[in-house]
Each structure stands twice: as C-alpha cells, then as structure tokens.
Write a protein that holds these residues in place. Structure first.
Motif, PDB file in Angstrom:
ATOM      1  N   VAL A  77       0.858  -1.196   0.000  1.00 57.31           N
ATOM      2  CA  VAL A  77       0.000   0.000   0.000  1.00 57.31           C
ATOM      3  C   VAL A  77       0.887   1.237   0.000  1.00 57.31           C
ATOM      4  N   GLU A  78       0.677   2.091  -0.989  1.00 58.60           N
ATOM      5  CA  GLU A  78       1.503   3.293  -1.167  1.00 58.60           C
ATOM      6  C   GLU A  78       0.614   4.533  -1.074  1.00 58.60           C
ATOM      7  N   ASP A  79       0.773   5.284   0.011  1.00 61.98           N
ATOM      8  CA  ASP A  79      -0.051   6.470   0.224  1.00 61.98           C
ATOM      9  C   ASP A  79       0.131   7.518  -0.871  1.00 61.98           C
ATOM     10  N   ASP A  80       1.317   7.575  -1.461  1.00 60.68           N
ATOM     11  CA  ASP A  80       1.575   8.598  -2.480  1.00 60.68           C
ATOM     12  C   ASP A  80       0.947   8.269  -3.824  1.00 60.68           C
ATOM     13  N   LEU A  81       0.279   7.113  -3.927  1.00 61.14           N
ATOM     14  CA  LEU A  81      -0.504   6.791  -5.127  1.00 61.14           C
ATOM     15  C   LEU A  81      -1.996   6.955  -4.865  1.00 61.14           C
ATOM     16  N   MET A 124       0.227  16.721  -6.552  1.00 63.77           N
ATOM     17  CA  MET A 124      -0.134  15.323  -6.771  1.00 63.77           C
ATOM     18  C   MET A 124       0.825  14.656  -7.734  1.00 63.77           C
ATOM     19  N   GLN A 125       1.136  15.331  -8.845  1.00 66.27           N
ATOM     20  CA  GLN A 125       2.049  14.735  -9.811  1.00 66.27           C
ATOM     21  C   GLN A 125       3.415  14.482  -9.199  1.00 66.27           C
ATOM     22  N   ALA A 126       3.918  15.433  -8.427  1.00 60.91           N
ATOM     23  CA  ALA A 126       5.239  15.292  -7.831  1.00 60.91           C
ATOM     24  C   ALA A 126       5.310  14.077  -6.913  1.00 60.91           C
ATOM     25  N   ARG A 127       4.316  13.897  -6.061  1.00 61.05           N
ATOM     26  CA  ARG A 127       4.376  12.770  -5.124  1.00 61.05           C
ATOM     27  C   ARG A 127       4.128  11.442  -5.822  1.00 61.05           C
ATOM     28  N   ALA A 128       3.259  11.431  -6.852  1.00 61.69           N
ATOM     29  CA  ALA A 128       2.969  10.185  -7.557  1.00 61.69           C
ATOM     30  C   ALA A 128       4.157   9.720  -8.399  1.00 61.69           C
ATOM     31  N   VAL A 129       4.784  10.646  -9.116  1.00 61.63           N
ATOM     32  CA  VAL A 129       5.958  10.292  -9.931  1.00 61.63           C
ATOM     33  C   VAL A 129       7.091   9.816  -9.038  1.00 61.63           C
TER      34      VAL A 129
END
Length: 232
Positions: A77-81, A124-129
């Motif tokens: 489980v990845e919170d940044d996704l 959002m993009q920064a944390r997801a990438v």
C-alpha cells in the motif's frame, strides 16, 4: 529496463453516481467494477509480475485483490498513489463542479489548479511520480532490471504519471484518457522512460514480456529503436 504497469481501479459506485469520490472512505467497486477486476487476472496471466503496489483507497485494493491472490503476492500500500485530495470538492456532483470557476482552470491550466482545503494537481504529480520511481528502483534491485511491477491508482494520478513519462507539461495531461480498469505501460531505463501502452482495456500483452538482450546489446538500454519498433 524495468516495466511499470499502471492499472486504474475498476468502476466504482461513485463513478456511476456522477460524484467526485476523492478520498471519501468506503467507496467500493460496483458489480461491473468487480467483473473488471476479475478479468485482470486473465488479461495479465502471461506476465511475470514481481510486485503489486496499490493506492490505499478501497476501490484500488479491491481491484488488485484477485490478481494478488492468484499470484500469491502481498500488495504494497503506497499512500503517495492515493487519489487527489480534492478538499472541499470531495463528494460533490461533477455536474455542479463544472459550474465553478476553478473547473476551467483544472481543464485548461491544471498546473495552476489547487483545490480548496485540498492539494494542487502539481503537488499530486510530484508525489505520484516520486512514488512510482521509488518502487521501480526497489523492484529492480530486488528482482533484476527486467522485472515487472504493477501499480493500481486513479485516473488523474495515472494521467499525471504518463504525462511525466512522455515529458509533457502537466497542462497537457487532460488530453490523456485513462478509463476504469485500463492498463497503461511505462518502461524505465537509466536515461528515460518509454511509454509502451496507454488506456488499453483488452488485447494481447505477450509483447510486454521482457526479452533477453541480444548479443552486444546492454540490458535495459536507453536507446530508442531507429526507424521505429518492428514489434518482432
């Protein structure tokens, strides 16, 4: 060349209700979404998936559960996704949100969009990438450079990751379509990523199985095929 399969969650009760679910707890897959999740097992049966990562949202965990069970994998489980934190927009009807001034910013200039009491799309993009690159590195170290990782997330999150992989500005990410339970594929090399599939909902995935490097070719080469791929 480590391969990332981006899987959007199956259709949810919020999708059919026409509301912006965001991080609302308890949003589950509907009957169609459960059918879509079950079919993922067969669609990806030929791929040697080394690891499964998922957003903490229930609809994503439900989507990967059949595949993870069939493979004997424990999803990370990845919170940044996680889904975008839409703040005060969470739970509101899409039809009503489309009347807001911010809606035009989200559509035409998303890099400048920040949701009231929530996060910005750029954030959002920064944390997801960062998250997918972190897990790609982990899987490469644990399973070798030709490993395959599957990550289940949300429409806007996946679109933002694909925009980054395409070296396209976030303001262009609304041009990318990511339907429920669709598969998009990015292969990461030392120099750059390669986008192999986008918004695929069926079809042969055998071509995604990593091939051993040919004689004289470095494993995981960052070089593009001159003249385009022969798809051989």
């Amino acid at each position: 060349m480590t391969t990332l399969i981006l899987l959007r969650h199956g259709r949810s009760t919020a999708n059919t209700a026409g509301v912006l679910a965001g991080r609302t707890p308890g949003v589950e897959l509907d009957e169609r979404g459960r059918e879509q999740a079950a079919k993922v097992v067969e669609r990806l049966a030929d791929l040697p998936i080394a690891s499964v990562v998922t957003s903490p949202m229930q609809r994503c965990r439900q989507t990967v559960a059949p595949l993870a069970s069939a493979r004997g994998l424990d999803p990370v489980v990845e919170d940044d996704l996680a889904e975008v934190d839409y703040g005060a927009w969470t739970g509101r009807a899409i039809a009503d949100l489309a009347k807001e001034d911010l809606w035009r910013v989200v559509q035409g200039h998303p890099s400048a969009a920040a949701f009231p009491e929530g996060e910005s799309l750029a954030g959002m993009q920064a944390r997801a990438v960062a998250a997918v690159r972190r897990h790609v590195a982990r899987v490469r170290d644990e399973h070798g450079p030709q490993a395959i990782l599957l990550a289940c997330s949300h429409g806007d999150v996946i679109k933002a990751i694909l925009a980054d992989a395409l070296a396209s500005h976030l303001d262009n990410f609304q041009r990318i379509v990511v339907d429920t339970c669709s598969v998009s594929v990015v292969s990461y090399t030392e120099l750059r990523p390669f986008v192999a599939r986008m918004n695929e909902q069926s079809g042969d995935v055998a071509g995604l199985i990593p091939k051993p490097p040919e004689e004289g070719e470095a494993a995981g080469s960052s070089d593009a095929v001159v003249g385009g791929s022969t798809n051989a």
